[in-house]
Design a protein around this motif. Sequence first.
Motif, mmCIF file in Angstrom:
data_model
loop_
_atom_site.group_PDB
_atom_site.id
_atom_site.type_symbol
_atom_site.label_atom_id
_atom_site.label_comp_id
_atom_site.label_asym_id
_atom_site.label_seq_id
_atom_site.Cartn_x
_atom_site.Cartn_y
_atom_site.Cartn_z
ATOM 1 N N LYS A 30 1.407 83.503 -45.877
ATOM 2 C CA LYS A 30 0.781 84.798 -46.164
ATOM 3 C C LYS A 30 1.616 85.949 -45.642
ATOM 4 O O LYS A 30 2.516 85.762 -44.814
ATOM 5 C CB LYS A 30 -0.620 84.846 -45.538
ATOM 6 N N GLU A 31 1.306 87.131 -46.126
ATOM 7 C CA GLU A 31 1.974 88.337 -45.651
ATOM 8 C C GLU A 31 1.474 88.695 -44.249
ATOM 9 O O GLU A 31 0.376 88.324 -43.847
ATOM 10 C CB GLU A 31 1.673 89.502 -46.602
ATOM 11 N N GLU A 81 -9.140 80.458 -40.730
ATOM 12 C CA GLU A 81 -8.269 81.443 -41.370
ATOM 13 C C GLU A 81 -7.657 82.437 -40.388
ATOM 14 O O GLU A 81 -6.811 83.244 -40.777
ATOM 15 C CB GLU A 81 -9.001 82.192 -42.484
#
Length: 126
Positions: free
Chosen positions: A43-44, A89
């Motif tokens: 992910k960024e 997450e």
Amino acid sequence: QLELVESGGGLVQPGGSLRLSCTASGSSLDYYSIGWVRRAPGKEREGVSCINFSIGSTLYADSVKGRFTISRDNTKNMVYMNMSGLKPEDTADYYCAASAWGCGYFRDHIDGLDYWGQGTQVTVSS
């Protein structure tokens, strides 16, 4: 030259808590906005939280509001982030970073932050 060192990462179960610490040397943090940026696998980078060190105003990403709290200790030149209600997450490398501008700039210009720590890993897993 500001140097930042993170500590406090580790493995925690979902729903658990951790506290990250950022220790600064080389300059007073009074001149900076300090925050945490995370990079999850694939992910960024995401600006998670920020505090204006001199006045104490804070800013959070929507993804962590109500679960993470950033604070500072002016006497120790340190910044903390208490993380609770951790979710899988939230697993990422967490970096302490500093900007000579405000937290709005910090949030919108991650690539332009002035100083970075080496990072600490947070893993949320059962």
